[in-house]
Every structure is written in structure tokens, then in C-alpha cells.
Design an enzyme around this catalytic site. Structure first.
Site, PDB file in Angstrom:
ATOM      1  N   HIS A 199       9.932   0.204   8.151  1.00  0.00           N
ATOM      2  CA  HIS A 199       9.337  -1.097   8.471  1.00  0.00           C
ATOM      3  C   HIS A 199       9.365  -2.079   7.296  1.00  0.00           C
ATOM      4  CE1 HIS A 199       7.389   0.765  12.024  1.00  0.00           C
ATOM      5  NE2 HIS A 199       7.011   1.728  11.230  1.00  0.00           N
ATOM      6  N   ASP A 200       8.762  -1.647   6.185  1.00  0.00           N
ATOM      7  CA  ASP A 200       8.490  -2.600   5.102  1.00  0.00           C
ATOM      8  C   ASP A 200       9.752  -3.121   4.434  1.00  0.00           C
ATOM      9  OD1 ASP A 200       5.782  -2.330   5.579  1.00  0.00           O
ATOM     10  OD2 ASP A 200       5.508  -0.763   4.080  1.00  0.00           O
TER      11      ASP A 200
ATOM     12  N   ASN B   6      -2.506   2.400   3.889  1.00  0.00           N
ATOM     13  CA  ASN B   6      -2.139   3.780   4.223  1.00  0.00           C
ATOM     14  C   ASN B   6      -3.108   4.793   3.622  1.00  0.00           C
ATOM     15  OD1 ASN B   6       0.268   2.866   5.359  1.00  0.00           O
ATOM     16  ND2 ASN B   6       1.248   2.836   3.344  1.00  0.00           N
TER      17      ASN B   6
ATOM     18  N   PHE C 194      -0.479  -1.504  12.689  1.00  0.00           N
ATOM     19  CA  PHE C 194      -1.423  -0.975  11.692  1.00  0.00           C
ATOM     20  C   PHE C 194      -1.868  -2.006  10.644  1.00  0.00           C
ATOM     21  CE2 PHE C 194      -2.218   1.092   7.579  1.00  0.00           C
ATOM     22  CZ  PHE C 194      -3.299   1.895   7.904  1.00  0.00           C
ATOM     23  N   ASN C 195      -0.926  -2.673   9.977  1.00  0.00           N
ATOM     24  CA  ASN C 195      -1.304  -3.566   8.868  1.00  0.00           C
ATOM     25  C   ASN C 195      -2.234  -4.684   9.324  1.00  0.00           C
ATOM     26  OD1 ASN C 195       0.256  -2.146   7.053  1.00  0.00           O
ATOM     27  ND2 ASN C 195       2.014  -3.547   7.171  1.00  0.00           N
TER      28      ASN C 195
ATOM     29  N   ASP D 205       6.914   1.138   2.037  1.00  0.00           N
ATOM     30  CA  ASP D 205       6.647   0.150   0.974  1.00  0.00           C
ATOM     31  C   ASP D 205       7.507   0.498  -0.246  1.00  0.00           C
ATOM     32  OD1 ASP D 205       3.542  -1.005   1.733  1.00  0.00           O
ATOM     33  OD2 ASP D 205       4.034   1.006   2.416  1.00  0.00           O
TER      34      ASP D 205
ATOM     35  N   ASP E 283       0.844  -1.198   0.000  1.00  0.00           N
ATOM     36  CA  ASP E 283       0.000   0.000   0.000  1.00  0.00           C
ATOM     37  C   ASP E 283       0.878   1.246   0.000  1.00  0.00           C
ATOM     38  OD1 ASP E 283       1.017  -0.501   2.544  1.00  0.00           O
ATOM     39  OD2 ASP E 283      -0.705   0.358   3.592  1.00  0.00           O
TER      40      ASP E 283
HETATM   41  C1  BDR Z   1       3.118  -0.302   8.583  1.00  0.00           C
HETATM   42  O1  BDR Z   1       2.089   0.674   8.474  1.00  0.00           O
HETATM   43  C2  BDR Z   1       2.317   1.495   7.346  1.00  0.00           C
HETATM   44  O2  BDR Z   1       2.130   2.850   7.673  1.00  0.00           O
HETATM   45  C3  BDR Z   1       3.709   1.220   6.874  1.00  0.00           C
HETATM   46  O3  BDR Z   1       3.793   1.327   5.456  1.00  0.00           O
HETATM   47  C4  BDR Z   1       3.990  -0.179   7.354  1.00  0.00           C
HETATM   48  O4  BDR Z   1       3.616  -1.143   6.395  1.00  0.00           O
HETATM   49  C5  BDR Z   1       3.850  -0.087   9.901  1.00  0.00           C
HETATM   50  O5  BDR Z   1       2.976  -0.254  10.984  1.00  0.00           O
HETATM   51 CA    CA Z   2       3.006  -0.522   4.134  1.00  0.00          CA
END
Ligand code: BDR
Ligand code: CA
Length: 313
Positions: free
Chosen positions: A239-240, A42, A166-167, A18, A13
Site C-alpha cells: 500500500h504505502d 500499526n 485502517f489509517n 511503510d 508507522d
Molecule cells: C495501511 O495500514 C497499514 O497496515 C499499512 O502500513 C498501510 O499504511 C493499509 O490499510
Molecule cells: Ca503504514
């Protein structure tokens, strides 16, 4: 003899991190990108699809792209405070060079997995909506998937609620189906991704590489850091990109195997990835949970990756 590249399906996303994950994937001779799919996360699915196509144009990713779906049960949950109104603010991006293909994400993924001579690896960096729908519609394809290297969850804590990342929170039912799918999972959760920091003093190293991808990545980092600064992070957690680093440079990561499942109800723990650290559930481990990263080696990896791009975009 050099090893054959790992065939990968990117699903995300984009999103700053990403986009940096895809930058790392496209730069690495260890991976071959077979397809790209968007999911709602997102930003709305329309925006993440447009961003995915623009990022592909920037990076020169030559693969079919398809638009994915929205969360199985819940609503879309755009987070403009983190990624901006467009979902990928902070840099000018080229116009898309292609349109999404007709079949939706799930069917493109199924076609690609079916026609790949080798088992594939799926790299989800957003909510797991498409991946769950893929295996619900085509369970016979599970055996053609080597592993799922995903960014999501956290054994110790969440970032969107005290318990949930979040994801996973956006589509907990999908996440549960994926963790229970029987496919080996490599989990880049907050335990490791909050240590995958690119700090302000590193931004200049990336910008100094000077090509259009390097300059764009530096612009993204500066934008992405603004939100994280307000949360007292000493840098931007990419993160990604850890889900990709785990495939191309596993030696910089520390891992622990355990059984992981997802809480899909509850007053406090909806979307929590519950890790069976001491094996008390009696379930066999289903997940390799990444716990630590050599931060400096991670930054070096990103710097080397941007150097592989040329002048044209
Ligand atoms: C995840 O949430 C999104 O905002 C970032 O792209 C990442 O995949 C981190 O919690
Ligand atoms: Ca992401």
C-alpha cells in the site's frame, strides 16, 4: 537540464509497506528526504519510532527524525496480526544510528517546512495525526506545502471495517482536517493499493539482487504476505509504496479528481473516505484519487530501487 529533486517529509508507522515506501523514496534521485517522523498506527508510538530509526539505519537515510503523537480522540490500535509484535517482524534490522531529535514531530516538520527554500511534499503512510496537528498549530505553513501524497482511505471500500481503511479509521478526525485543509491531496487508497501486489513469484527477483537491503525487503515481503494470504490476496499489497510511486513514476498510475471528505461518526461508516465521484456535492475536487496501477511496472520499480543499495548496512 535535470529536474530538482522534490523535497519530501516522510511520516509513517513502519510497518512493512511503510519501510518499503521509504526504501523506494531513499533510492530515488527524484526525491530529497528532509525529515522523518513517526506516528502511532500499526504499533504503539514507541515501537513505530524505534522501527523508523532502524529502517533509516538500514537504508542510510540521513535526515532528522522525530517522534509523533497518538490519535487525537481515540486510542492506539496496534495490529500485531498484520505486522507482528514488533510492528516490523520478519527480518533482523540494524540498531538505530541516531536518536529522535528533541522537538516532537509537529515542531520538526514545521522547522523543516519553514527553512526549505522550495515548497515541500508530505508523504504520510500512517494515520494522519501529525499532519493534522501540524496545520492546527501552524496554519501559515499550508502555503509552503505543494501537496500531500498519502496512503489512506478507499473510495470503493474499506479494509478494517466494510467502510473504513485502517489509517483513516485510527484517527478519522485528523484525516478529516487534512482532507479539508485546502492543500492538494494525492490519495493512494485501497482502490489502487490493493492492486499494487508483489506476488510470491516476484519475491525471488528481489532476493536475488543480493545486497542487505534486497534480502531484508524479501524477508519483509514473505512475512507481510503471510497475513494477506489468509485474506485471499494473491500477493502482498504494498500500500504505502504507492504514495511514493505516485511521485517518482506517476505514468504507471491512473487518477481521477474528486472531492473527498471523511465520515467521523455513524454506526457503519466511521472513518470512511467519501468520494464525490459524480460531483453531486457541488464542492470543487480537493483530491487526485489514484485508481489503478501497472502492477508489473510497480514491481520493476521496487526491483530497480533495491539494486541502488550497496553491500554495507
Ligand atoms: C495501511 O495500514 C497499514 O497496515 C499499512 O502500513 C498501510 O499504511 C493499509 O490499510
Ligand atoms: Ca503504514
Amino acid at each position: 537540464m535535470s529536474k530538482q529533486p522534490i523535497p519530501v517529509l516522510l511520516d509513517g508507522d513502519p510497518g512493512h509497506d511503510d519501510a518499503m515506501a521509504w526504501m523506494l523514496a531513499a533510492a530515488s534521485p527524484a526525491l530529497k528526504i528532509l525529515s522523518v517522523t513517526s506516528c502511532s498506527g500499526n504499533q504503539t508510538i514507541e515501537k513505530t519510532t524505534n522501527n523508523a530509526l532502524r529502517v533509516m539505519a538500514l537504508l542510510g537515510i540521513n535526515a532528522p527524525m522525530a517522534m509523533g503523537g497518538t490519535p487525537m480522540l481515540g486510542k492506539e490500535m496496534p495490529v500485531p496480526a498484520v505486522h507482528g509484535a514488533s510492528g516490523l517482524d520478519g527480518a533482523d534490522l540494524p540498531e538505530p544510528k541516531q536518536a529522535p531529535v528533541d522537538p516532537p514531530a509537529v515542531e520538526l516538520m514545521a522547522q523543516v517546512i519553514r527553512s526549505s527554500p522550495d515548497p515541500v511534499t508530505i508523504v504520510p503512510t500512517g494515520p494522519l495525526t501529525n499532519v493534522a496537528a501540524l496545520f492546527a498549530a501552524h496554519p501559515e505553513l499550508k502555503s509552503r506545502v505543494e501537496r500531500i501524497s498519502l496512503m489512506g482511505g478507499g473510495i470503493a471500500h474499506g479494509n478494517w471495517t466494510p467502510a473504513a481503511e485502517f489509517n483513516i479509521l485510527v484517527d478519522p478526525e485528523a484525516a478529516r482536517l487534512v482532507f479539508q485543509s485546502g492543500i492538494p491531496i494525492l490519495m493512494a487508497g485501497l482502490d489502487v493499493t490493493e492492486k499494487a501486489l508483489v506476488c510470491p513469484e516476484d519475491f525471488g527477483r528481489i532476493r536475488a539482487v543480493g545486497n542487505p537491503v534486497a534480502v531484508t525487503v524479501a524477508d519483509w515481503l514473505e512475512f507481510f504476505y503471510q497475513f494477506h494470504k489468509t485474506m485471499d490476496y494473491p500477493g502482498a499489497p504494498i500500500h504505502d509504496a504507492v504514495a511514493v510511486a505516485a511521485l517518482v513514476k506517476p505514468e504507471i498510475l491512473t487518477v481521477r479528481e474528486m472531492y473527498v471528505d471523511v465520515e467521523v461518526s455513524g454506526d457503519y461508516c466511521m472513518g470512511c473516505t467519501v468520494g464525490d465521484w459524480h460531483g453531486t456535492s457541488g464542492h470543487k475536487p480537493n483530491t487526485r484519487v489514484l485508481l489503478d496501477i501497472d502492477r508489473e511496472a510497480f514491481v520493476d520499480l521496487l526491483v530497480e530501487a533495491v539494486k541502488t543499495y550497496g553491500e554495507v548496512r
